[in-house]
Motif scaffolding. Structure first.
Motif, PDB file in Angstrom:
ATOM      1  N   LEU A  14       0.871  -1.174   0.000  1.00 19.94           N
ATOM      2  CA  LEU A  14       0.000   0.000   0.000  1.00 19.94           C
ATOM      3  C   LEU A  14       0.903   1.218   0.000  1.00 19.94           C
ATOM      4  O   LEU A  14       1.696   1.402   0.926  1.00 19.94           O
ATOM      5  N   VAL A  15       0.812   2.042  -1.037  1.00 15.49           N
ATOM      6  CA  VAL A  15       1.748   3.156  -1.201  1.00 15.49           C
ATOM      7  C   VAL A  15       1.014   4.486  -1.354  1.00 15.49           C
ATOM      8  O   VAL A  15      -0.165   4.512  -1.693  1.00 15.49           O
ATOM      9  N   ALA A  16       1.758   5.570  -1.121  1.00 18.02           N
ATOM     10  CA  ALA A  16       1.176   6.906  -1.240  1.00 18.02           C
ATOM     11  C   ALA A  16       1.940   7.797  -2.216  1.00 18.02           C
ATOM     12  O   ALA A  16       1.489   8.895  -2.518  1.00 18.02           O
ATOM     13  N   THR A  17       3.098   7.334  -2.703  1.00 13.46           N
ATOM     14  CA  THR A  17       3.875   8.147  -3.639  1.00 13.46           C
ATOM     15  C   THR A  17       4.218   7.330  -4.882  1.00 13.46           C
ATOM     16  O   THR A  17       4.240   6.100  -4.843  1.00 13.46           O
ATOM     17  N   GLY A  18       4.508   8.030  -5.947  1.00 16.83           N
ATOM     18  CA  GLY A  18       4.903   7.382  -7.184  1.00 16.83           C
ATOM     19  C   GLY A  18       6.190   6.597  -7.034  1.00 16.83           C
ATOM     20  O   GLY A  18       6.341   5.509  -7.593  1.00 16.83           O
ATOM     21  N   LYS A  19       7.140   7.127  -6.275  1.00 14.92           N
ATOM     22  CA  LYS A  19       8.418   6.442  -6.062  1.00 14.92           C
ATOM     23  C   LYS A  19       8.205   5.125  -5.320  1.00 14.92           C
ATOM     24  O   LYS A  19       8.785   4.099  -5.680  1.00 14.92           O
ATOM     25  N   ALA A  20       7.370   5.136  -4.298  1.00 16.68           N
ATOM     26  CA  ALA A  20       7.077   3.909  -3.556  1.00 16.68           C
ATOM     27  C   ALA A  20       6.384   2.895  -4.470  1.00 16.68           C
ATOM     28  O   ALA A  20       6.655   1.688  -4.383  1.00 16.68           O
ATOM     29  N   ALA A  21       5.510   3.373  -5.351  1.00 22.52           N
ATOM     30  CA  ALA A  21       4.832   2.476  -6.293  1.00 22.52           C
ATOM     31  C   ALA A  21       5.843   1.817  -7.216  1.00 22.52           C
ATOM     32  O   ALA A  21       5.796   0.601  -7.442  1.00 22.52           O
ATOM     33  N   LYS A  22       6.769   2.572  -7.747  1.00 22.64           N
ATOM     34  CA  LYS A  22       7.781   2.026  -8.655  1.00 22.64           C
ATOM     35  C   LYS A  22       8.655   1.007  -7.942  1.00 22.64           C
ATOM     36  O   LYS A  22       8.982  -0.042  -8.501  1.00 22.64           O
ATOM     37  N   ASN A  23       9.053   1.289  -6.691  1.00 22.75           N
ATOM     38  CA  ASN A  23       9.863   0.336  -5.925  1.00 22.75           C
ATOM     39  C   ASN A  23       9.096  -0.951  -5.676  1.00 22.75           C
ATOM     40  O   ASN A  23       9.648  -2.050  -5.789  1.00 22.75           O
ATOM     41  N   SER A  24       7.846  -0.828  -5.332  1.00 21.12           N
ATOM     42  CA  SER A  24       6.999  -1.984  -5.078  1.00 21.12           C
ATOM     43  C   SER A  24       6.863  -2.841  -6.339  1.00 21.12           C
ATOM     44  O   SER A  24       7.016  -4.062  -6.296  1.00 21.12           O
ATOM     45  N   PHE A  26       8.865  -2.885  -8.927  1.00 22.99           N
ATOM     46  CA  PHE A  26      10.185  -3.414  -9.278  1.00 22.99           C
ATOM     47  C   PHE A  26      10.438  -4.747  -8.579  1.00 22.99           C
ATOM     48  O   PHE A  26      11.029  -5.657  -9.155  1.00 22.99           O
ATOM     49  N   HIS A  27       9.961  -4.866  -7.351  1.00 23.68           N
ATOM     50  CA  HIS A  27      10.183  -6.080  -6.574  1.00 23.68           C
ATOM     51  C   HIS A  27       9.084  -7.124  -6.772  1.00 23.68           C
ATOM     52  O   HIS A  27       9.097  -8.165  -6.126  1.00 23.68           O
ATOM     53  N   GLY A  28       8.131  -6.852  -7.652  1.00 19.82           N
ATOM     54  CA  GLY A  28       7.120  -7.826  -8.018  1.00 19.82           C
ATOM     55  C   GLY A  28       5.922  -7.892  -7.094  1.00 19.82           C
ATOM     56  O   GLY A  28       5.185  -8.878  -7.104  1.00 19.82           O
ATOM     57  N   MET A  29       5.721  -6.862  -6.293  1.00 19.19           N
ATOM     58  CA  MET A  29       4.590  -6.858  -5.372  1.00 19.19           C
ATOM     59  C   MET A  29       3.339  -6.336  -6.066  1.00 19.19           C
ATOM     60  O   MET A  29       3.415  -5.511  -6.965  1.00 19.19           O
ATOM     61  N   HIS A  30       2.174  -6.840  -5.617  1.00 19.61           N
ATOM     62  CA  HIS A  30       0.937  -6.174  -5.989  1.00 19.61           C
ATOM     63  C   HIS A  30       1.014  -4.777  -5.378  1.00 19.61           C
ATOM     64  O   HIS A  30       1.545  -4.612  -4.276  1.00 19.61           O
ATOM     65  N   THR A  31       0.490  -3.784  -6.064  1.00 17.40           N
ATOM     66  CA  THR A  31       0.606  -2.413  -5.577  1.00 17.40           C
ATOM     67  C   THR A  31      -0.746  -1.721  -5.603  1.00 17.40           C
ATOM     68  O   THR A  31      -1.412  -1.678  -6.631  1.00 17.40           O
ATOM     69  N   ILE A  32      -1.117  -1.190  -4.442  1.00 13.44           N
ATOM     70  CA  ILE A  32      -2.337  -0.406  -4.314  1.00 13.44           C
ATOM     71  C   ILE A  32      -1.915   0.991  -3.897  1.00 13.44           C
ATOM     72  O   ILE A  32      -1.244   1.167  -2.874  1.00 13.44           O
ATOM     73  N   ALA A  33      -2.260   1.982  -4.713  1.00 16.33           N
ATOM     74  CA  ALA A  33      -1.820   3.357  -4.476  1.00 16.33           C
ATOM     75  C   ALA A  33      -2.932   4.206  -3.883  1.00 16.33           C
ATOM     76  O   ALA A  33      -4.080   4.128  -4.324  1.00 16.33           O
ATOM     77  N   PHE A  34      -2.565   4.981  -2.889  1.00 15.89           N
ATOM     78  CA  PHE A  34      -3.460   5.930  -2.235  1.00 15.89           C
ATOM     79  C   PHE A  34      -2.846   7.328  -2.338  1.00 15.89           C
ATOM     80  O   PHE A  34      -2.365   7.867  -1.342  1.00 15.89           O
ATOM     81  N   PRO A  35      -2.818   7.923  -3.550  1.00 14.99           N
ATOM     82  CA  PRO A  35      -2.223   9.260  -3.672  1.00 14.99           C
ATOM     83  C   PRO A  35      -3.083  10.299  -2.946  1.00 14.99           C
ATOM     84  O   PRO A  35      -4.300  10.163  -2.872  1.00 14.99           O
ATOM     85  N   SER A  36      -2.407  11.305  -2.428  1.00 15.14           N
ATOM     86  CA  SER A  36      -3.129  12.422  -1.810  1.00 15.14           C
ATOM     87  C   SER A  36      -3.324  13.511  -2.859  1.00 15.14           C
ATOM     88  O   SER A  36      -2.830  13.392  -3.984  1.00 15.14           O
ATOM     89  N   GLU A  37      -3.993  14.564  -2.486  1.00 12.67           N
ATOM     90  CA  GLU A  37      -4.167  15.675  -3.429  1.00 12.67           C
ATOM     91  C   GLU A  37      -2.825  16.305  -3.780  1.00 12.67           C
ATOM     92  O   GLU A  37      -2.698  16.955  -4.815  1.00 12.67           O
ATOM     93  N   PHE A  38      -1.813  16.090  -2.943  1.00 10.75           N
ATOM     94  CA  PHE A  38      -0.493  16.670  -3.189  1.00 10.75           C
ATOM     95  C   PHE A  38       0.417  15.750  -4.000  1.00 10.75           C
ATOM     96  O   PHE A  38       1.411  16.202  -4.553  1.00 10.75           O
ATOM     97  N   THR A  39       0.099  14.459  -4.061  1.00  5.58           N
ATOM     98  CA  THR A  39       0.935  13.520  -4.807  1.00  5.58           C
ATOM     99  C   THR A  39       0.201  12.900  -5.993  1.00  5.58           C
ATOM    100  O   THR A  39       0.755  12.044  -6.680  1.00  5.58           O
ATOM    101  N   SER A  40      -1.020  13.311  -6.256  1.00  5.37           N
ATOM    102  CA  SER A  40      -1.821  12.684  -7.312  1.00  5.37           C
ATOM    103  C   SER A  40      -1.244  12.902  -8.716  1.00  5.37           C
ATOM    104  O   SER A  40      -1.579  12.154  -9.627  1.00  5.37           O
ATOM    105  N   TYR A  41      -0.371  13.886  -8.885  1.00  6.70           N
ATOM    106  CA  TYR A  41       0.232  14.132 -10.196  1.00  6.70           C
ATOM    107  C   TYR A  41       1.351  13.136 -10.509  1.00  6.70           C
ATOM    108  O   TYR A  41       1.787  13.015 -11.656  1.00  6.70           O
ATOM    109  N   GLN A  42       1.818  12.407  -9.499  1.00  7.31           N
ATOM    110  CA  GLN A  42       2.936  11.483  -9.705  1.00  7.31           C
ATOM    111  C   GLN A  42       2.498  10.269 -10.516  1.00  7.31           C
ATOM    112  O   GLN A  42       1.317   9.999 -10.687  1.00  7.31           O
TER     113      GLN A  42
END
Length: 73
Positions: A14-24, A26-42
């Motif tokens: 469970l991630v909140a940033t684009g960088k965390a999503a990419k890392n997740s 990269f390692h083959g994990m399922h990824t669920i993103a919860f961007p905020s209004e400040f990170t939604s552009y990532q």
């Protein structure tokens, strides 16, 4: 996953940033993103599910649990 000695491919991240999503991803994990209004552009491309800020969907929890359960099969 490494600290818990788990196979990353069996994990859901469970991630909140684009960088965390990419890392997740990269390692083959399922990824669920919860961007905020400040990170939604990532960049969250590749994420299995993105919960947009302010999203009003009664099935969010169902989607997440189904995704996590799919790794148990």
């Amino acid at each position: 996953a490494r600290q818990l000695k788990l196979n990353p491919r069996g994990c859901t991240s469970l991630v909140a940033t684009g960088k965390a999503a990419k890392n997740s991803l990269f390692h083959g994990m399922h990824t669920i993103a919860f961007p905020s209004e400040f990170t939604s552009y990532q960049d969250y491309s590749g994420s299995d599910y993105v919960v947009e800020p302010g999203m009003k969907d009664d099935n969010i929890a169902k989607h997440i649990l189904e995704l996590m359960a799919s790794r148990l099969d």
